[in-house]
Scaffold this motif. Structure first.
Motif, PDB file in Angstrom:
ATOM      1  N   ALA A 193       0.837  -1.203   0.000  1.00 16.30           N
ATOM      2  CA  ALA A 193       0.000   0.000   0.000  1.00 16.30           C
ATOM      3  C   ALA A 193       0.876   1.259   0.000  1.00 16.30           C
ATOM      4  O   ALA A 193       1.903   1.314   0.675  1.00 16.30           O
ATOM      5  CB  ALA A 193      -0.922   0.008   1.211  1.00 16.30           C
ATOM      6  N   THR A 194       0.453   2.256  -0.746  1.00 17.76           N
ATOM      7  CA  THR A 194       1.084   3.573  -0.698  1.00 17.76           C
ATOM      8  C   THR A 194       0.273   4.458   0.246  1.00 17.76           C
ATOM      9  O   THR A 194      -0.944   4.582   0.089  1.00 17.76           O
ATOM     10  CB  THR A 194       1.147   4.213  -2.090  1.00 17.76           C
ATOM     11  N   VAL A 195       0.948   5.033   1.214  1.00 23.10           N
ATOM     12  CA  VAL A 195       0.284   5.853   2.229  1.00 23.10           C
ATOM     13  C   VAL A 195       0.719   7.305   2.048  1.00 23.10           C
ATOM     14  O   VAL A 195       1.919   7.591   1.922  1.00 23.10           O
ATOM     15  CB  VAL A 195       0.630   5.375   3.648  1.00 23.10           C
ATOM     16  N   ARG A 196      -0.247   8.201   2.031  1.00 32.83           N
ATOM     17  CA  ARG A 196       0.044   9.625   1.878  1.00 32.83           C
ATOM     18  C   ARG A 196      -0.532  10.400   3.064  1.00 32.83           C
ATOM     19  O   ARG A 196      -1.676  10.176   3.469  1.00 32.83           O
ATOM     20  CB  ARG A 196      -0.547  10.160   0.576  1.00 32.83           C
ATOM     21  N   PHE A 197       0.279  11.264   3.606  1.00 37.07           N
ATOM     22  CA  PHE A 197      -0.160  12.201   4.643  1.00 37.07           C
ATOM     23  C   PHE A 197      -0.126  13.608   4.053  1.00 37.07           C
ATOM     24  O   PHE A 197       0.915  14.053   3.551  1.00 37.07           O
ATOM     25  CB  PHE A 197       0.760  12.164   5.860  1.00 37.07           C
ATOM     26  N   ASP A 198      -1.253  14.312   4.123  1.00 38.41           N
ATOM     27  CA  ASP A 198      -1.282  15.730   3.785  1.00 38.41           C
ATOM     28  C   ASP A 198      -1.398  16.526   5.079  1.00 38.41           C
ATOM     29  O   ASP A 198      -2.259  16.228   5.926  1.00 38.41           O
ATOM     30  CB  ASP A 198      -2.460  16.043   2.873  1.00 38.41           C
ATOM     31  N   VAL A 199      -0.530  17.514   5.231  1.00 37.47           N
ATOM     32  CA  VAL A 199      -0.520  18.333   6.439  1.00 37.47           C
ATOM     33  C   VAL A 199      -1.519  19.466   6.262  1.00 37.47           C
ATOM     34  O   VAL A 199      -1.380  20.306   5.356  1.00 37.47           O
ATOM     35  CB  VAL A 199       0.888  18.884   6.725  1.00 37.47           C
ATOM     36  N   LEU A 200      -2.532  19.509   7.108  1.00 34.97           N
ATOM     37  CA  LEU A 200      -3.539  20.558   7.061  1.00 34.97           C
ATOM     38  C   LEU A 200      -3.100  21.736   7.934  1.00 34.97           C
ATOM     39  O   LEU A 200      -2.502  21.542   8.996  1.00 34.97           O
ATOM     40  CB  LEU A 200      -4.885  20.007   7.554  1.00 34.97           C
ATOM     41  N   GLU A 201      -3.380  22.941   7.455  1.00 33.04           N
ATOM     42  CA  GLU A 201      -2.981  24.166   8.174  1.00 33.04           C
ATOM     43  C   GLU A 201      -1.475  24.148   8.460  1.00 33.04           C
ATOM     44  O   GLU A 201      -1.027  24.413   9.582  1.00 33.04           O
ATOM     45  CB  GLU A 201      -3.772  24.304   9.478  1.00 33.04           C
ATOM     46  N   PRO A 215      15.627  13.834   9.519  1.00 24.46           N
ATOM     47  CA  PRO A 215      14.488  14.748   9.455  1.00 24.46           C
ATOM     48  C   PRO A 215      14.407  15.573   8.173  1.00 24.46           C
ATOM     49  O   PRO A 215      15.418  15.919   7.557  1.00 24.46           O
ATOM     50  CB  PRO A 215      14.734  15.658  10.661  1.00 24.46           C
ATOM     51  N   VAL A 216      13.179  15.873   7.791  1.00 23.73           N
ATOM     52  CA  VAL A 216      12.876  16.894   6.793  1.00 23.73           C
ATOM     53  C   VAL A 216      11.922  17.863   7.475  1.00 23.73           C
ATOM     54  O   VAL A 216      10.835  17.475   7.908  1.00 23.73           O
ATOM     55  CB  VAL A 216      12.230  16.299   5.534  1.00 23.73           C
ATOM     56  N   GLN A 217      12.321  19.108   7.582  1.00 25.24           N
ATOM     57  CA  GLN A 217      11.544  20.086   8.323  1.00 25.24           C
ATOM     58  C   GLN A 217      10.406  20.648   7.466  1.00 25.24           C
ATOM     59  O   GLN A 217      10.507  20.742   6.243  1.00 25.24           O
ATOM     60  CB  GLN A 217      12.449  21.229   8.788  1.00 25.24           C
ATOM     61  N   SER A 218       9.332  21.033   8.129  1.00 26.99           N
ATOM     62  CA  SER A 218       8.223  21.791   7.526  1.00 26.99           C
ATOM     63  C   SER A 218       7.707  21.143   6.250  1.00 26.99           C
ATOM     64  O   SER A 218       7.788  21.709   5.162  1.00 26.99           O
ATOM     65  CB  SER A 218       8.661  23.234   7.254  1.00 26.99           C
ATOM     66  N   VAL A 219       7.167  19.950   6.382  1.00 25.77           N
ATOM     67  CA  VAL A 219       6.615  19.260   5.214  1.00 25.77           C
ATOM     68  C   VAL A 219       5.148  19.618   5.033  1.00 25.77           C
ATOM     69  O   VAL A 219       4.445  19.970   5.987  1.00 25.77           O
ATOM     70  CB  VAL A 219       6.772  17.729   5.359  1.00 25.77           C
ATOM     71  N   VAL A 220       4.689  19.538   3.786  1.00 36.29           N
ATOM     72  CA  VAL A 220       3.262  19.751   3.507  1.00 36.29           C
ATOM     73  C   VAL A 220       2.594  18.457   3.076  1.00 36.29           C
ATOM     74  O   VAL A 220       1.364  18.333   3.150  1.00 36.29           O
ATOM     75  CB  VAL A 220       3.063  20.837   2.430  1.00 36.29           C
ATOM     76  N   ALA A 221       3.389  17.499   2.626  1.00 34.30           N
ATOM     77  CA  ALA A 221       2.851  16.192   2.246  1.00 34.30           C
ATOM     78  C   ALA A 221       3.975  15.175   2.297  1.00 34.30           C
ATOM     79  O   ALA A 221       5.137  15.494   2.020  1.00 34.30           O
ATOM     80  CB  ALA A 221       2.230  16.228   0.860  1.00 34.30           C
ATOM     81  N   VAL A 222       3.611  13.940   2.661  1.00 31.59           N
ATOM     82  CA  VAL A 222       4.584  12.848   2.720  1.00 31.59           C
ATOM     83  C   VAL A 222       3.931  11.615   2.127  1.00 31.59           C
ATOM     84  O   VAL A 222       2.814  11.248   2.511  1.00 31.59           O
ATOM     85  CB  VAL A 222       5.029  12.559   4.172  1.00 31.59           C
ATOM     86  N   GLU A 223       4.628  10.980   1.189  1.00 29.87           N
ATOM     87  CA  GLU A 223       4.146   9.737   0.599  1.00 29.87           C
ATOM     88  C   GLU A 223       5.133   8.634   0.929  1.00 29.87           C
ATOM     89  O   GLU A 223       6.343   8.807   0.805  1.00 29.87           O
ATOM     90  CB  GLU A 223       3.995   9.886  -0.915  1.00 29.87           C
ATOM     91  N   ILE A 224       4.604   7.470   1.345  1.00 27.07           N
ATOM     92  CA  ILE A 224       5.444   6.365   1.813  1.00 27.07           C
ATOM     93  C   ILE A 224       4.997   5.076   1.135  1.00 27.07           C
ATOM     94  O   ILE A 224       3.798   4.793   1.036  1.00 27.07           O
ATOM     95  CB  ILE A 224       5.325   6.187   3.344  1.00 27.07           C
ATOM     96  N   ARG A 225       5.975   4.310   0.696  1.00 24.62           N
ATOM     97  CA  ARG A 225       5.693   2.987   0.130  1.00 24.62           C
ATOM     98  C   ARG A 225       6.845   2.055   0.487  1.00 24.62           C
ATOM     99  O   ARG A 225       7.962   2.503   0.762  1.00 24.62           O
ATOM    100  CB  ARG A 225       5.539   3.062  -1.386  1.00 24.62           C
ATOM    101  N   SER A 226       6.553   0.775   0.481  1.00 28.64           N
ATOM    102  CA  SER A 226       7.605  -0.204   0.689  1.00 28.64           C
ATOM    103  C   SER A 226       8.502  -0.246  -0.545  1.00 28.64           C
ATOM    104  O   SER A 226       8.050   0.009  -1.654  1.00 28.64           O
ATOM    105  CB  SER A 226       7.000  -1.585   0.955  1.00 28.64           C
ATOM    106  N   GLU A 227       9.778  -0.551  -0.330  1.00 29.28           N
ATOM    107  CA  GLU A 227      10.747  -0.609  -1.429  1.00 29.28           C
ATOM    108  C   GLU A 227      11.250  -2.044  -1.577  1.00 29.28           C
ATOM    109  O   GLU A 227      12.292  -2.420  -1.034  1.00 29.28           O
ATOM    110  CB  GLU A 227      11.915   0.339  -1.139  1.00 29.28           C
ATOM    111  N   PRO A 228      10.501  -2.890  -2.308  1.00 23.44           N
ATOM    112  CA  PRO A 228      10.853  -4.315  -2.385  1.00 23.44           C
ATOM    113  C   PRO A 228      12.138  -4.595  -3.145  1.00 23.44           C
ATOM    114  O   PRO A 228      12.708  -5.680  -3.034  1.00 23.44           O
ATOM    115  CB  PRO A 228       9.642  -4.934  -3.090  1.00 23.44           C
ATOM    116  N   HIS A 229      12.607  -3.631  -3.944  1.00 29.47           N
ATOM    117  CA  HIS A 229      13.807  -3.861  -4.740  1.00 29.47           C
ATOM    118  C   HIS A 229      15.090  -3.606  -3.949  1.00 29.47           C
ATOM    119  O   HIS A 229      16.176  -3.883  -4.450  1.00 29.47           O
ATOM    120  CB  HIS A 229      13.775  -2.983  -5.992  1.00 29.47           C
ATOM    121  N   VAL A 230      14.943  -3.060  -2.752  1.00 29.59           N
ATOM    122  CA  VAL A 230      16.106  -2.863  -1.878  1.00 29.59           C
ATOM    123  C   VAL A 230      15.991  -3.864  -0.735  1.00 29.59           C
ATOM    124  O   VAL A 230      14.954  -3.928  -0.069  1.00 29.59           O
ATOM    125  CB  VAL A 230      16.166  -1.430  -1.315  1.00 29.59           C
TER     126      VAL A 230
END
Length: 252
Positions: A193-201, A215-230
């Motif tokens: 599954a691909t999971v996306r977080f959108d930061v509101l306000e 860390p990555v500071q001050s994000v507005v969106a983050v998308e995460i997926r498994s990386e089966p090729h690594v």
């Protein structure tokens, strides 16, 4: 396995072990090694796994740190025999793509988890999308994380998330101090599954993203997926692999 590359953390016991083992068994460069032996704690293990992503070489950890969940016990004797008898576990990392307000995309891999954490005095507000479908319009919380089975006993477990069997094809989505919905305890999701977080306000409620504490500071969106090729290959003494440790942890 006779060509061993030793790596060690900076703490005294790890440096002492590095000197002793290098003298006994030799210490080849990482690029020439058949196996990497990491001396330290779980932090050193994660550092080693990240630093050697380009090498298809197994890593055998020996605990010279504190918890050492991903490590074997330390013993300078019979290392070659232990390596020959060790059992291999293959784990796959998560791939994070984090977007900042300037439109830049920041990519990173995570062995344990990707977490989103509030970076200001107010709670974060997150919209959660799974496989292209919005599953939660608004989660008010201190943060949320997506964990692999290998990382499920780390930050995920501290946040009251479930421990996942190492061979399971699922990820744990866990809320950190949720306020609304107050009783939401997270979800188990398919590994693909691909999971996306959108930061509101996002201006009012800043959020940072961490991939294994990178860390990555001050994000507005983050998308995460498994990386089966690594794949990362871990070695454990027989009967003391990650599967056994994850089961044992649930009865402590």
């Amino acid at each position: 396995m006779t060509r061993i590359a030793f790596v060690a953390s900076e703490i005294g016991p790890a440096r002492d072990a590095l000197c002793e083992l290098s003298e006994r068994y030799g210490n080849v460069p990482l690029e020439e090694a058949e196996v990497i032996v990491a001396l330290g704690g779980d932090g050193l293990m994660l550092q080693t796994l990240h630093g050697t992503m380009h090498l298809d070489v197994p890593v055998y950890g020996m605990n010279r740190g504190t918890v050492g969940f991903m490590m074997n016990g330390f013993d300078a004797e019979n290392l070659l025999e232990r390596l020959a008898e060790a059992e291999e576990t293959v784990i796959h990392p998560l791939h994070m793509t984090a977007e900042t307000p300037d439109g830049k995309l920041h990519e990173a891999l995570a062995i344990n988890e990707v977490s989103l954490l509030r970076a200001g005095p107010q709670a974060a507000k997150l919209k959660i999308t799974v496989a292209g479908r919005v599953r939660m319009e608004e989660l008010v919380c201190d943060g949320a994380l997506l964990s692999t089975p290998a990382g499920s006993t780390a930050y995920n477990y501290s946040a009251h998330g479930p421990i996942l069997p190492i061979g399971s094809d699922v990820l744990a989505l866990t809320a950190i101090a949720p306020f609304r919905p107050r009783r939401w305890r997270g979800a188990l999701l398919p590994m693909n599954a691909t999971v996306r977080f959108d930061v509101l306000e996002a201006d009012k409620r800043p959020v940072r993203a961490d991939a294994d504490s990178r860390p990555v500071q001050s994000v507005v969106a983050v998308e995460i997926r498994s990386e089966p090729h690594v794949r990362r290959r871990l070695l454990f003494d027989p009967g003391h692999g990650l599967e056994e440790r994850l089961i044992r942890e649930q009865f402590i």
